[in-house]
Design an enzyme around this catalytic site. Structure first.
Site, PDB file in Angstrom:
ATOM      1  N   GLY A 239       0.765  -1.237   0.000  1.00 48.12           N
ATOM      2  CA  GLY A 239       0.000   0.000   0.000  1.00 48.12           C
ATOM      3  C   GLY A 239       0.794   1.285   0.000  1.00 48.12           C
TER       4      GLY A 239
ATOM      5  CD  GLU B 130       0.722  -9.395   0.784  1.00 43.02           C
ATOM      6  OE1 GLU B 130      -0.214  -8.683   0.356  1.00 43.02           O
ATOM      7  OE2 GLU B 130       0.530 -10.446   1.422  1.00 43.02           O
ATOM      8  N   PRO B 131       4.801  -5.070  -1.227  1.00 43.61           N
ATOM      9  CG  PRO B 131       7.066  -4.561  -1.515  1.00 43.61           C
ATOM     10  CD  PRO B 131       6.143  -5.533  -0.831  1.00 43.61           C
ATOM     11  N   GLY B 132       4.103  -2.994  -4.094  1.00 39.19           N
ATOM     12  CA  GLY B 132       3.931  -3.029  -5.547  1.00 39.19           C
ATOM     13  C   GLY B 132       4.285  -1.691  -6.155  1.00 39.19           C
ATOM     14  NE  ARG B 133       0.057   3.029  -5.829  1.00 40.01           N
ATOM     15  CZ  ARG B 133      -1.045   3.000  -6.576  1.00 40.01           C
ATOM     16  NH1 ARG B 133      -1.058   3.623  -7.732  1.00 40.01           N
ATOM     17  NH2 ARG B 133      -2.125   2.374  -6.169  1.00 40.01           N
TER      18      ARG B 133
ATOM     19  NE  ARG C 136      -2.981   4.701 -10.538  1.00 38.01           N
ATOM     20  CZ  ARG C 136      -2.721   5.900 -10.090  1.00 38.01           C
ATOM     21  NH1 ARG C 136      -2.176   6.816 -10.877  1.00 38.01           N
ATOM     22  NH2 ARG C 136      -3.024   6.224  -8.839  1.00 38.01           N
TER      23      ARG C 136
ATOM     24  CB  CYS D 221     -16.624   6.733 -28.394  1.00 32.77           C
ATOM     25  SG  CYS D 221     -15.994   6.811 -30.078  1.00 32.77           S
ATOM     26  CD  GLU D 222     -17.406   5.477 -22.685  1.00 34.77           C
ATOM     27  OE1 GLU D 222     -18.038   6.240 -21.943  1.00 34.77           O
ATOM     28  OE2 GLU D 222     -17.839   4.386 -23.099  1.00 34.77           O
TER      29      GLU D 222
ATOM     30  CE1 TYR E 111      -2.181  -2.500  -9.057  1.00 34.33           C
ATOM     31  CE2 TYR E 111      -0.849  -0.723  -8.167  1.00 34.33           C
ATOM     32  CZ  TYR E 111      -1.391  -1.984  -8.046  1.00 34.33           C
ATOM     33  OH  TYR E 111      -1.138  -2.732  -6.929  1.00 34.33           O
TER      34      TYR E 111
END
Length: 399
Positions: free
Chosen positions: A242, A280-283, A319, A350-351, A379
């Protein structure tokens, strides 16, 4: 630094000439990753946690699962955290073995649990009593004993986006103390097939203020003691991941300062714990290490604003649309002689949610200019899709 200008040209790391890469890719969108920066961050994180006697770093594979990045983490001595059988396969295909794997996730199917038992994962993180019962029944049918940890919900409110908050009772994740009697009952029904090794938590992502995580660790330890009162001998605490990065500025020293603050806090809270501590690191390890390159297709001026219409968008990096994330956007070739203009940077989908940045003050842009969407290593590609049947971007790894 991961991103820097050299003679007005933007580089990723020391050797990643982004203009050269885009020219070679004929202006098509592409992700570029820098393995050297991953090494620096991983070693810094490990050093910040060096006060713990038995630490295991399990990289959160969901952040970025490029094969070369996974193999690089394995070479650095990392393990992995996964949330699906597909991610288990991806880990095993890229040098990890079953005992390297923590299997998390809130909706594990029977087939996924069977696969986890067959490959011999280190630990299954359990999210509900029904899941525990399913694991017990499958382990019994295989005549195996499986190591589990209970994901407990510490009921803390981290300062982050509500879509990535996971540590409160209103979230679908984890269990609070009211679940303990039922969990104990199920464990006692499978004494030869369920081995409770410890407790785990994960309160959310993109955490910059660590006070909620500190409180959560304290609450997790209190729950740990409650299970010990019930007669269970455990030797593992998993505090999840996190830790975030500062998307709004290029100052990477702020990231390293946050990592060091995190390491000190965790060591202060768990230095007296004799068992394994899992993180549990990621980012924080890969976010800064990637950019998404793109090209300006059109400049469209209306009575209200100026749009820079790009050949990438929410289908390549979700994101900004999903979390209102604020990724820095930089010209690949800087020219301080150009006047500044305010742009909305939008994509081809097309959004109306297909934007990468709003009201950005950039040097005057023209058709064909290359831009870099910064801090896109986490991500980014892993959430990309082919909506409107656009092709996914290429991925390029700097060795």
């Amino acid at each position: 630094m991961s991103l820097n200008y050299q003679d007005e040209k933007l580089f990723l790391g020391k050797t990643g000439d982004l203009q050269e890469i885009m020219s070679a890719n004929q202006g098509e969108p592409c992700y570029v990753y820098d393995l050297n920066n991953i090494s620096i961050r991983y070693k810094n994180l490990k050093a910040s946690l060096s006060g713990l006697k038995n630490l295991k770093v399990h990289y959160a594979l969901k952040a970025n699962a490029h094969p070369e990045i996974l193999k690089h983490f394995k070479s650095l001595g990392a393990h992995v955290d996964v949330v699906s059988s597909g991610e288990i396969k991806k880990a095993l295909e890229n040098d990890f073995v079953g005992s390297d794997v923590i299997f998390s996730g809130v909706a594990k199917s029977a087939a996924e649990i069977k696969m986890a038992l067959e490959v011999g994962v280190k630990q299954i993180n359990v999210e509900s009593p029904q899941e525990l019962l399913r694991i017990g029944e499958i382990a019994q049918s295989y005549n195996k004993k499986v190591e589990v940890a209970f994901r407990m919900n510490p009921e803390v409110n981290p300062v982050t986006h509500p879509y990535i908050t996971t540590g409160m009772t209103e979230n679908k994740f984890g269990m609070d103390q009211s679940f303990i009697p039922e969990l104990v009952r199920i464990l006692k029904n499978f004494p030869d097939h369920l081995d409770l090794k410890g407790l785990t938590m994960h309160i959310g992502s993109q955490l910059i203020d660590l006070s909620a995580m500190k409180e959560a660790i304290q609450k997790l330890r209190s729950m740990y003691r409650e299970f010990e009162v019930h007669g269970f001998t455990m030797n593992r605490i998993d505090i999840g991941g996190g830790v975030g990065i500062h998307y709004d500025k290029m100052d990477e020293e702020a990231d390293f300062s946050l990592m060091n603050e995190y390491g000190k806090m965790v060591c202060d809270e768990l230095s007296d714990f004799e068992g394994e501590v899992l993180v549990e690191p990621g980012r924080v390890l890969v976010g800064r290490c990637g950019v998404l390159l793109c090209q300006v297709e059109y400049i469209k001026t209306t009575s209200h604003k100026v749009f820079a219409i790009l050949n990438t968008g929410m289908h390549h990096i979700m994101r900004p649309a999903l979390y209102q994330a604020n990724h820095r956007i930089l010209p690949v070739v800087k020219n301080d002689q150009l006047s500044k203009k305010v742009y909305d940077l939008v994509g081809p989908i097309c959004e109306s949610t297909d934007f990468l940045g709003r009201n950005r003050n950039l040097q005057e842009l023209k058709q064909g200019d290359y831009l870099a969407i910064c801090d896109a290593g986490a991500y980014g590609f892993c959430m990309a899709n082919d909506y409107n049947f656009h092709e996914k971007p290429k991925e390029i790894v700097l060795k």
